[in-house]
Write a protein that holds these residues in place. Structure first.
Motif: not given
Length: 497
Positions: A449-457, A459-464
């Motif tokens: 559902y999210s294009p970045e399910p774990w980390f952003t481009e 490399g930040v943990w994509n918690v938000f």
């Protein structure tokens, strides 16, 4: 609160179980899935009622009936003191849903008022085709779902209604309310189903809904959707039936109650499907348009497309009022046992019931505010704790397998049951549900559902991110780690007095 408080008879607890199970998901999720996959989905959904939902609900009911405490208290007594953190997770997972579920009730009130307003304009001779356009309906939805003070106010009002009911207790509050809410809900669903089937072309939708396309049986997505719908719609793994059964009579029939409430829940879903799917097909320009509407998503279907379709036919606004009246009853009746779970937890800690009700409502108002204010927050919480319910289901299964399914069935389920299901059926279902639960969690988190399910481009943990796996895992871990750290404290506070 006295532990002697209980439902007055079998129908009291069956209606409470139906109120818990029959909710917004029956009216907005089931019709979409049945419309998308037809009879193949319905068959698998019924199969999973007996494989996943009923065995887990039987276990939950028997736990609550025996130990008669809150979910945390009953679960730690059942599973053992080392596993109190699992009961803690089940409780907080369901409370996570309760905190935003009152927002669904607020939306239903918004749309009930909206439908009544447009019905009055209809009887005054207004041209609804010009004032109920798709653009206007979409804008209305966007307005109430984000930064709307009226939605926040109705969210608080819904909790106020719940306080009024629940301060009176289980027998004089919850039970009496359900005697009105549930029969009225079923009557409205039957009325709207009859009207929908009498719309010209409605029979096409009915044929489509129950038509079986064999190709769907080879699609794993249909199997997963059927399992998830059964799990979430019946309330298996929520801890709610464990809470309600804590108020059951000593000789209450576990099996019969669960079978009746589970099948009743499925009947409500079928009625909702009959009400919506024929309407969509009858009022759409083409079959392709109908399928597009049905597959447009839960919220879009309920809050933007259904009003548009109903406003396009003579008398449609009245039908819209009936639909959203039923939607409100379904949402509110499910909200009550969620808050009751919170109340039962607080009374286990020694609070008087009236004080516990007020504290529970205030907490729901405060923690539900972000979801009432922002649709993104609502969707995130629905995503996180909706999938979390499968983890809760596995936590119900785990101690049952550890203790022994035959022992549980012989000592906790069968003794007061006139109807007894085969031992082999219960045992096999509980074992294979471990695999089903793990596969369901894996599949749901891998849907992308999210294009970045774990980390952003970066490399930040994509918690938000609203639908990121990082957000799901982070919130789960916060609850699990806090539960593990507080395990001894939880046992001390919730141990049997």
């Amino acid at each position: 609160m006295s532990q002697k408080e209980e439902f007055s008879n079998r129908w009291g607890i069956i209606l409470a179980a139906l109120a818990m199970a029959v909710g917004a998901g029956n009216l907005w999720r089931f019709p979409r899935l049945a419309g998308e996959y037809g009879g193949a989905f319905i068959i698998l959904w019924m199969v999973f009622l007996f494989i996943w939902s009923i065995p887990i609900l039987l276990t939950e009911f028997s736990i609550g009936k025996k130990f008669k405490r809150s979910v945390i208290g009953s679960y730690s007594e059942f599973a053992g003191s080392k596993y109190a953190w699992m009961g803690y997770f089940i409780t907080l997972c369901t409370l996570g849903i309760a905190f935003y579920y009152s927002v669904v009730t607020a939306w239903s009130l918004q749309y009930l008022g909206f439908s009544i307003e447009y019905t009055l304009k209809y009887f005054e001779g207004a041209d609804l085709a010009s004032i109920g356009t798709q653009e206007q309906l979409t804008n209305y939805w966007d307005n109430i779902a984000n930064g709307n003070f009226k939605t926040v106010g109705l969210h608080i009002l819904a909790l106020g209604f719940a306080v009024f009911v629940l301060t009176k207790g289980v027998k004089n509050g919850l039970e009496k309310a359900n005697k009105i809410l549930i029969p009225t809900l079923f009557i409205l669903l039957i009325v709207i189903s009859i009207i929908a089937l009498n719309i010209e072309g409605g029979e096409i939708g009915l044929q489509y809904m129950f038509g079986v396309e064999v190709k769907h049986f080879s699609n794993p997505k249909v199997w997963i959707e059927a399992l998830s719908q059964s799990a979430w719609s019946t309330g298996a793994g929520w801890g709610l039936i464990m809470t309600l059964s804590a108020y059951s009579r000593k000789k209450e029939d576990v099996t019969l109650n669960i079978i009746m409430s589970s099948i009743g829940n499925n009947i409500a879903s079928i009625l909702a499907g009959i009400a919506i799917i024929p309407s969509v097909f009858a009022l759409s320009a083409s079959e392709a348009n109908a399928l597009e509407y049905l597959q447009s998503g839960n919220q879009a279907l309920t809050f933007t497309i259904i009003p548009k379709l109903f406003f396009s036919i003579p008398g449609g606004p009245v039908l819209c009022v009936i639909f959203f009246g039923a939607f409100f009853l379904a949402a509110f009746s499910s909200l009550l046992p969620m808050i009751e779970l919170f109340i039962k937890t607080l009374t286990d800690l020694g609070l008087f019931r009236k004080k516990a009700v007020i504290i529970a409502a205030v907490c729901c108002a405060i923690f539900g505010f972000p979801s009432a204010w922002s649709l993104d927050v609502f969707n995130n919480q629905d995503w996180v704790w909706g999938v979390g319910l499968v983890v809760s289901g596995l936590f119900i299964i785990f101690p049952a397998l550890r203790i022994g399914v035959k022992k549980i069935k012989d000592e906790m389920i069968d003794p007061d049951s006139d109807v007894r299901l085969p031992d082999l059926y219960y045992a096999i279902s509980m074992y294979i549900n471990i695999a089903f639960g793990i596969v369901l969690i894996w599949w749901w988190l891998s849907r992308g559902y999210s294009p970045e399910p774990w980390f952003t481009e970066e490399g930040v943990w994509n918690v938000f991110d609203v639908y990121s796996n990082a957000s799901v895992i982070t919130q789960w871990l916060l609850v699990l780690i806090s539960g593990l750290l507080l395990n001894n404290y939880i046992n001390k506070k919730f141990k049997t007095i």
